[in-house]
Design an enzyme around this catalytic site. Structure first.
Site, PDB file in Angstrom:
ATOM      1  N   HIS A   1      -2.921   0.686  -6.219  1.00  0.00           N
ATOM      2  CA  HIS A   1      -2.870   1.137  -7.620  1.00  0.00           C
ATOM      3  C   HIS A   1      -4.190   1.749  -8.078  1.00  0.00           C
ATOM      4  CE1 HIS A   1      -4.598  -2.950  -8.582  1.00  0.00           C
ATOM      5  NE2 HIS A   1      -5.229  -2.244  -9.491  1.00  0.00           N
TER       6      HIS A   1
ATOM      7  N   ASP B   1       0.423  -3.144  -2.345  1.00  0.00           N
ATOM      8  CA  ASP B   1      -0.723  -2.798  -3.182  1.00  0.00           C
ATOM      9  C   ASP B   1      -2.011  -2.700  -2.361  1.00  0.00           C
ATOM     10  OD1 ASP B   1      -1.929  -2.015  -5.525  1.00  0.00           O
ATOM     11  OD2 ASP B   1      -2.356  -4.057  -6.208  1.00  0.00           O
TER      12      ASP B   1
ATOM     13  N   SER C   1     -10.607  -4.724  -9.071  1.00  0.00           N
ATOM     14  CA  SER C   1      -9.449  -4.560  -8.194  1.00  0.00           C
ATOM     15  C   SER C   1      -9.852  -3.829  -6.922  1.00  0.00           C
ATOM     16  CB  SER C   1      -8.348  -3.774  -8.908  1.00  0.00           C
ATOM     17  OG  SER C   1      -7.785  -4.526  -9.948  1.00  0.00           O
TER      18      SER C   1
END
Length: 355
Positions: free
Chosen positions: A102, A132, A208
């Site tokens: 993402h 992901d 992230s």
């Protein structure tokens, strides 16, 4: 006996003489030492040394990723860009970087900033929205690669450190423990990610894709998500999953997964039917619709059928169906067990590769 002697005697139990009292008094010393501020400081220092050591070991491999994505066109017709980013870490000396899907999905261009301030363009190798995870590359030899650990060896309560490089701030660090193992997390593609690590090491915005490391600096997970309403609940994808996905992305540029061409939802199966057929699960995947010219259509699957097993693997719902439909099923004939009203049927189906 004068008052001074009486005070001395009363300081010890009545059954003890002076020598015994001295021994009793000596035995009480360790408990006082154990609770001393000096010991607390030493314990805290050991914890601090573990965290700082892990950070020093992994920091040269952690990078900031700046992403430029297409955002349509403005009123004059010129293309617009949307900027975003996250973190990642180098896992091979020749410039391969692991991060979240993402973070880099649909990126038109990417730039990577290292801990020493070097900034360079990066290119995408492949990304997998279902897990992901993504792999990108920079053309720079001799980089410091992170040491990869084994997420199967993790234990609940183990110290872990989450490190990122959000917005170019070097080595943003949070520390905590492994709160739970074997969690499942829904990816933004809709598929379920298995064997996710839950930790209370807080993930800051922009972290992230950064590494989750153990006390010696080995990467045990890839930080991926946090539950905003719940303070301190954060998740990381196990490094063993990341190793598998990265190897497939390097080989094929994507992860091959099979599909059968149905829209389905998880429903309970009537208890009488479960007992009659001795089904291992009390739920299944209800077929809502069947795509034309799909493997399911050719296999004779109908709306209203409930899938309860595929190739001998119990299917308790849509997530189990996704889990069983891996790349090894592509083009291979499989046995599909379904319930049609109260009848149990065995069908043959040949899954195709998902596009």
């Amino acid at each position: 006996m004068n008052l001074e002697e009486a005070a001395t005697v009363s300081a010890y139990p009545a059954s003890l003489n002076q020598n015994e009292a001295d021994e009793w008094n000596d035995e009480s010393q360790p408990s006082a030492i154990a609770a001393s501020p000096t010991t607390d400081a030493l314990l805290l220092d050991a914890y601090s040394r573990a965290v700082t050591g892990a950070v020093e070991h992994i920091s040269p491999s952690v990078v900031n990723i700046e992403v430029h994505q297409s955002a349509g066109r403005n009123r004059s017709g010129d293309p617009r860009e949307r900027r975003g980013g996250g973190s990642g870490f180098v896992f091979t000396p020749d410039g391969l970087i692991l991060t979240n899907s993402h973070v880099v999905h649909d990126a038109r261009r990417m730039e990577v900033t290292f801990a020493d301030g070097r900034r360079m363009p990066a290119s995408a190798i492949g990304d997998d929205p279902a897990s992901d995870l993504a792999v990108i590359r920079v053309d720079e030899p001799g980089l410091t690669a992170a040491s990869l650990g084994d997420s199967q060896q993790l234990r609940v309560g183990q110290l872990v450190v989450a490190i990122g490089n959000p917005y170019g701030f070097q080595s943003t660090v949070t520390a905590g423990v492994v709160s739970a193992l074997g969690r499942s997390l829904r990816s933004y593609s809709g598929r379920l990610i298995d064997d996710v690590i839950q930790t209370d090491a807080a993930l800051n915005p922009g972290n992230s894709g950064g590494p989750l490391v153990d006390s010696v600096g080995r990467v045990v997970g890839v930080n991926t998500a946090t539950i905003l309403p719940a303070q301190g609940i954060c998740f990381a994808i196990g490094i063993n999953t990341a190793k598998f996905v990265a190897s497939r992305l390097l080989r094929d540029g994507r992860i091959r997964r099979s599909f059968i061409g149905v829209s389905a939802q998880t429903v309970p199966v009537h208890r009488r039917v479960v007992r009659f057929y001795d089904l291992p699960k009390e739920s299944g995947a209800l077929v809502l619709s069947v795509e034309e010219n799909s493997p399911a259509k050719r296999a004779g699957l109908r709306d209203g059928d409930i899938i309860v097993a595929l190739e001998g693997n119990p299917v308790a719902g849509v997530d189990d169906l996704h889990r069983v439909l891996t790349d090894v099923r592509v083009g291979a004939s499989c046995g599909l067990t379904v319930l049609r009203r109260t009848e149990k049927l065995e069908l043959k189906i040949v899954p195709e590769e998902a596009q």
